[in-house]
Design a protein around this motif. Structure first.
Motif, short mmCIF file in Angstrom:
data_model
loop_
_atom_site.label_atom_id
_atom_site.label_comp_id
_atom_site.label_asym_id
_atom_site.label_seq_id
_atom_site.Cartn_x
_atom_site.Cartn_y
_atom_site.Cartn_z
N LEU A 184 0.83 -1.20 0.00
CA LEU A 184 0.00 0.00 0.00
C LEU A 184 0.86 1.26 0.00
N ASN A 185 1.88 1.28 0.85
CA ASN A 185 2.76 2.45 0.90
C ASN A 185 3.49 2.66 -0.42
N GLY A 186 3.87 1.57 -1.07
CA GLY A 186 4.53 1.68 -2.37
C GLY A 186 3.63 2.28 -3.43
N LYS A 187 2.36 1.86 -3.42
CA LYS A 187 1.42 2.40 -4.40
C LYS A 187 1.06 3.85 -4.10
N LEU A 188 0.94 4.17 -2.82
CA LEU A 188 0.59 5.55 -2.45
C LEU A 188 1.78 6.50 -2.61
N ALA A 189 3.00 5.97 -2.58
CA ALA A 189 4.18 6.81 -2.74
C ALA A 189 4.24 7.43 -4.13
N THR A 225 5.56 16.90 -2.28
CA THR A 225 6.12 17.66 -1.17
C THR A 225 5.48 19.04 -1.16
N VAL A 226 4.59 19.22 -0.21
CA VAL A 226 3.88 20.49 -0.08
C VAL A 226 4.28 21.09 1.26
N ASP A 227 4.81 22.29 1.23
CA ASP A 227 5.22 22.95 2.46
C ASP A 227 4.06 23.63 3.16
N ASN A 228 3.05 23.97 2.43
CA ASN A 228 1.92 24.70 2.97
C ASN A 228 0.81 23.71 3.32
N LEU A 229 0.35 23.72 4.56
CA LEU A 229 -0.69 22.79 4.98
C LEU A 229 -2.04 23.09 4.34
N GLU A 230 -2.22 24.30 3.86
CA GLU A 230 -3.50 24.67 3.25
C GLU A 230 -3.66 24.06 1.87
N GLU A 231 -2.58 23.68 1.26
CA GLU A 231 -2.64 23.14 -0.10
C GLU A 231 -2.65 21.61 -0.07
N VAL A 232 -3.75 21.07 0.36
CA VAL A 232 -3.89 19.62 0.39
C VAL A 232 -4.80 19.23 -0.77
N PHE A 233 -4.30 18.36 -1.63
CA PHE A 233 -5.04 17.95 -2.81
C PHE A 233 -5.60 16.55 -2.61
N GLU A 234 -6.82 16.35 -3.00
CA GLU A 234 -7.42 15.02 -2.99
C GLU A 234 -7.17 14.38 -4.34
N ASN A 235 -6.58 13.23 -4.32
CA ASN A 235 -6.29 12.51 -5.54
C ASN A 235 -7.26 11.33 -5.62
N ARG A 236 -8.05 11.27 -6.65
CA ARG A 236 -9.07 10.24 -6.78
C ARG A 236 -8.46 8.83 -6.84
N GLU A 237 -7.37 8.67 -7.57
CA GLU A 237 -6.73 7.35 -7.67
C GLU A 237 -6.21 6.89 -6.31
N GLN A 238 -5.67 7.82 -5.55
CA GLN A 238 -5.15 7.50 -4.22
C GLN A 238 -6.28 7.04 -3.30
N ILE A 239 -7.40 7.70 -3.39
CA ILE A 239 -8.56 7.32 -2.57
C ILE A 239 -9.07 5.94 -2.98
N GLU A 240 -9.11 5.66 -4.26
CA GLU A 240 -9.57 4.35 -4.74
C GLU A 240 -8.64 3.22 -4.29
N ILE A 241 -7.34 3.48 -4.33
CA ILE A 241 -6.37 2.47 -3.87
C ILE A 241 -6.58 2.20 -2.38
N SER A 242 -6.76 3.25 -1.60
CA SER A 242 -6.98 3.08 -0.16
C SER A 242 -8.26 2.31 0.11
N LYS A 243 -9.32 2.60 -0.62
CA LYS A 243 -10.58 1.89 -0.43
C LYS A 243 -10.45 0.41 -0.81
N HIS A 244 -9.67 0.14 -1.86
CA HIS A 244 -9.44 -1.25 -2.26
C HIS A 244 -8.78 -2.03 -1.13
N TYR A 245 -7.76 -1.46 -0.52
CA TYR A 245 -7.06 -2.15 0.56
C TYR A 245 -7.92 -2.27 1.81
N GLU A 246 -8.83 -1.34 2.02
CA GLU A 246 -9.74 -1.44 3.16
C GLU A 246 -10.74 -2.58 2.99
#
Length: 114
Positions: free
Chosen positions: A48-53, A58-79
């Motif tokens: 899972l960590n390999g696929k999410l990597a 690298t975002v220095d600003n905490l306000e700039e958090v992006f939701e990545n649809r593929e990343q969410i789907e991978i996480s849901k698959h492993y859940e």
């Protein structure tokens, strides 16, 4: 890692005598299953960590958090995958787990003759 799709993700009542068939001891069987479950959990986590990597930024600003649809789907698959404990129990009951005990491996020293 190939996971069987026929395993239930829910809790199943197990027959304890069935677990003790191979080892003769329920506690030894549980110890073997728990060690195998830890191995499976570590492997799944690395996968899972390999696929999410791939999606890591690298975002220095905490306000700039992006939701990545593929990343969410991978996480849901492993859940949705069966838990490592369920996989380890099934592998043990099917005889797919190799284990050994140190007592069987250590040679017994013969008493010295005087």
């Amino acid at each position: 890692m190939k996971t069987p799709s026929n395993l239930s993700a829910s809790i199943v009542t197990r027959n304890m005598s069935e677990l003790a068939n191979d080892t003769g001891n329920v506690y030894e069987s549980i110890a073997i299953i728990s060690k195998r479950a830890n191995q499976l959990a570590l492997k799944l986590k690395e996968e899972l960590n390999g696929k999410l990597a791939e999606f890591a930024t690298t975002v220095d600003n905490l306000e700039e958090v992006f939701e990545n649809r593929e990343q969410i789907e991978i996480s849901k698959h492993y859940e949705r995958l069966p838990k490592p404990t369920n996989l380890a129990i099934e592998e043990f009951l099917e005889g797919k787990v190799y284990y050994r005990t140190p007592e069987e491996e250590a040679p017994v020293a013969a008493p010295k003759a005087e």
